[in-house]
Design an enzyme around this catalytic site. Structure first.
Site, PDB file in Angstrom:
ATOM      1  CD  GLU A 439      -1.527  -0.550   3.572  1.00  0.00           C
ATOM      2  OE1 GLU A 439      -2.679  -0.182   3.343  1.00  0.00           O
ATOM      3  OE2 GLU A 439      -1.185  -1.022   4.673  1.00  0.00           O
ATOM      4  CG  ASP A 463      -3.393   3.512   3.407  1.00  0.00           C
ATOM      5  OD1 ASP A 463      -3.646   4.718   3.588  1.00  0.00           O
ATOM      6  OD2 ASP A 463      -3.605   2.650   4.253  1.00  0.00           O
ATOM      7  CB  CYS A 510      -7.742  -6.371   1.180  1.00  0.00           C
ATOM      8  SG  CYS A 510      -6.278  -5.511   1.742  1.00  0.00           S
TER       9      CYS A 510
HETATM   10  C1  PEP Z   1      -6.079  -0.126   2.237  1.00  0.00           C
HETATM   11  O1  PEP Z   1      -5.304   0.779   2.536  1.00  0.00           O
HETATM   12  O2  PEP Z   1      -6.486  -0.334   1.059  1.00  0.00           O
HETATM   13  C2  PEP Z   1      -6.601  -1.021   3.270  1.00  0.00           C
HETATM   14  C3  PEP Z   1      -7.312  -2.084   2.970  1.00  0.00           C
HETATM   15  O3  PEP Z   1      -6.356  -0.704   4.562  1.00  0.00           O
HETATM   16  P1  PEP Z   1      -7.106   0.463   5.382  1.00  0.00           P
HETATM   17  O4  PEP Z   1      -8.244   0.984   4.547  1.00  0.00           O
HETATM   18  O5  PEP Z   1      -7.545  -0.168   6.644  1.00  0.00           O
HETATM   19  O6  PEP Z   1      -6.001   1.455   5.566  1.00  0.00           O
HETATM   20 MG    MG Z   2      -4.325   0.720   4.440  1.00  0.00          MG
END
Ligand code: PEP
Ligand code: MG
Length: 578
Positions: A439, A463, A510
């Site tokens: 990320e 991110d 994800c």
């Molecule tokens: C992301 O950054 O895509 C992620 C799944 O984590 P979060 O949204 O919890 O930072």
């Molecule tokens: Mg993230």
């Protein structure tokens, strides 16, 4: 004549119904002086209001149905705690006595002082706390002014079928309203990443935000149509508009019941490519939905919730018991536990960092950086995950890696913990898989290096896009740059997927992009074979996969990788060779 109002649709679905306007901000608070010999009575009046406010909140908590999917109790408990906090109890009493003023005025002064402190802080978490202060203060003020609580704040009133309109709503309002069975809501303020919008999506309530000045045109009990996908409200609709939206509503229902039938169907494309659809989960209560939608496992379990609404972080035993409970619910489906990702937009009491708030928290000490700096926070979690792995298939996912050194430190810690457990004869899964989130652009560019040392990768686009485009993901002013189709973003995604293929390890995605159906074809074409998405969108993604032909999409994706902007990418992906 119909009036059409346009805002930002943040939670899809069509609702047709009567309006219930929530006007919280319009209490007329005036100052008047209290004679010295009546000050004790005034303090008593304030204390009674506090007691009544507590009773109202407790009554609401008792009426929450067990089936509710979101942790409403946690919201209410936060407000109950605030009703015991000296800042909202003793301090107004002191002001009543010192200024010889009425209780409403003292509470208003104290509210303004607290809010001024929050306003000076550039911290998303504290900003949401400001809303909580207003929510609680408003409830006390209404009691002091002998005003009846707002309809949705009462435990015994129902708003079934109503469309709620407000200047703004707190997340607490949203959950309470779901409990009252509202059909939809719309607010004049707010953006797509506000807590309220996110909650609306996860509760499945159609919602629109950013409808500026809408309350000027909408009155209580007026009939309106709210289209959460398009961000449109039609006030006083014509008959033909009503008929049109009633038809759309029926089609939507049919579409969702058809989707339900996909639950047990495998996600295989027309040219027989297998795709794995995992679920993203935050609260333990949501784990049942993983099984309900037929996900093949949990691809992202965000563990931050464990740290919410508390002063101290959970210890190893609490982590262990929680993970074991989740493993039991999943009955053999794999569980990917993401280690703590605190900091930046994810601040919670139980893991709060000490020290000053930094200017660029998203670029600061967050996620794995914070965990490596504070092993006392990290180690208990790692040890608990490893111990829990004996009860079912578990994987560890490390967030925000930006260089191999961080990864090696984590691998070393895991290996040390395993040695400790071996010495103590404590069992665990010796094949426990360890993966890293890609990320940060630096990690995506060097994904091959990570792929060589890890068991799997998972692309966190929320991110990755923020850091690639150099924008704060919660800042409305630069949201227009948040483009998942930007060529830089799709090239980084492609690089990561290729690296995984070369090293023969799975690569999942994800981030929210994985669950947005408009990107499914592109991601398949780029080679993605594992998606981890919110359970509410999993079946829609599956439908698109089932209707896709990967070899065709690969050709289009290769073309898209040469595009010069996001619009071109979108246009290319709309082409079809069939
Ligand atoms: C992301 O950054 O895509 C992620 C799944 O984590 P979060 O949204 O919890 O930072
Ligand atoms: Mg993230």
């Amino acid at each position: 004549m119909t009036i059409a109002l346009h805002g930002m649709g943040v939670s899809r679905g069509i609702a047709i119904g009567k309006v219930h306007v929530v006007k919280r901000d319009q209490l007329d608070i005036r100052e008047y002086s209290i004679k010295r010999n009546r000050l004790d009575d005034e303090v008593k009046r304030f204390e009674n209001a506090l007691t009544n406010a507590r009773q109202q909140l407790r009554a609401i908590r008792e009426h929450i149905p067990a089936s509710t999917s979101v942790d409403i109790e946690a919201f209410i408990d936060t407000h109950l705690l605030m009703l015991d906090d000296v800042a909202l109890t003793k301090e107004p009493m002191r002001l009543i006595k010192e200024l010889c003023c009425n209780a409403e005025w003292a509470l208003k002064l104290q509210r303004d002082a607290l809010v001024a402190v929050f306003d000076e802080m550039d911290d998303a978490y504290l900003r949401t706390r400001k809303d909580d202060v207003d929510y609680v203060v408003n409830r006390i003020q209404r009691l002091l002014l002998n005003q009846t609580p707002l309809k949705h704040e009462k435990s015994d009133q129902r708003l079934t079928g109503y469309i709620v309109m407000a200047n703004d709503l707190t997340p607490a309002d949203t959950v309470l309203m779901q409990h009252h069975g509202i059909a939809a809501f719309a607010t004049e303020l707010g953006g797509p990443t506000s807590h309220t919008a996110i909650l609306a999506r996860s509760l499945g309530i159609p919602a629109i935000v950013g409808l500026q000045n809408a309350l000027r045109y909408i009155k209580d009990d007026e009939e309106i149509i709210l289209d959460g996908s398009r961000g449109i409200i039609l006030v006083d609709p014509e008959r033909h508009e009503l008929l049109h939206y009633q038809r759309l509503q029926k089609e939507e229902k049919r579409y969702f019941s058809k989707l339900g039938k996909l639950k047990n169907k495998p996600a295989i494309t027309l040219d027989e490519v297998n795709v794995a659809l995992y679920a993203n989960i935050e609260l333990p209560k949501d784990f049942e939905t993983v099984v309900e939608v037929g996900a093949v496992g949990v691809g992202l379990y965000r563990t931050e919730f464990l740290y919410m609404n508390r002063e101290t972080p959970p210890d190893e035993e609490e982590h262990y018991t929680t993970y074991k409970g989740v493993i039991d619910v999943l009955k053999g489906l794999p569980l990917t536990i993401r280690t703590l990702d605190l900091g930046a937009d994810k601040q919670v009491d139980g893991g709060r960092q000490s020290g000053p708030v930094t200017t660029n928290p998203a670029l600061g000490l967050r996620a794995i950086r914070l965990c490596l700096k504070e092993p006392a926070l990290f180690r208990p979690q790692l040890r608990a995950i490893i111990r829990a792995s004996v009860h079912g298939p578990v994987r560890i996912l490390v967030p925000m890696l930006s260089n191999v050194h961080e990864m090696q430190q984590v691998l070393q810690m895991i290996s040390d913990i395993k040695m400790e457990l071996d010495e103590l004869n404590i069992p665990y899964d010796h094949n426990l898989q360890i993966g890293g989130m890609i990320e940060v652009p630096a990690a995506a560019v060097c994904a091959d290096i990570f792929a060589r040392q890890l068991d799997f990768l998972s692309i966190g686009t929320n991110d990755l896009i923020q850091y690639t485009m150099a924008i704060d993901r919660v800042n409305d002013e630069v949201n227009y740059l948040y483009d998942p189709l930007n060529p830089a973003v799709i090239r980084l995604i492609h690089t990561t997927i290729k690296a995984g293929k070369k090293e023969n390890i799975p690569v999942a995605m994800c981030g929210e992009m994985a669950g947005e159906t408009k990107y499914t074809r592109l991601l398949l074409g780029l080679g993605l074979r594992e998606f981890s998405v919110h359970p509410a969108t999993l079946l829609e993604v599956k439908q698109i996969i089932i209707d896709s032909n990967v070899s065709e999409l690969q050709t289009l994706a290769n073309k898209a990788l040469k595009a010069s902007n996001g619009i071109e990418v979108a246009n290319i992906m709309r082409e079809t060779t069939a």
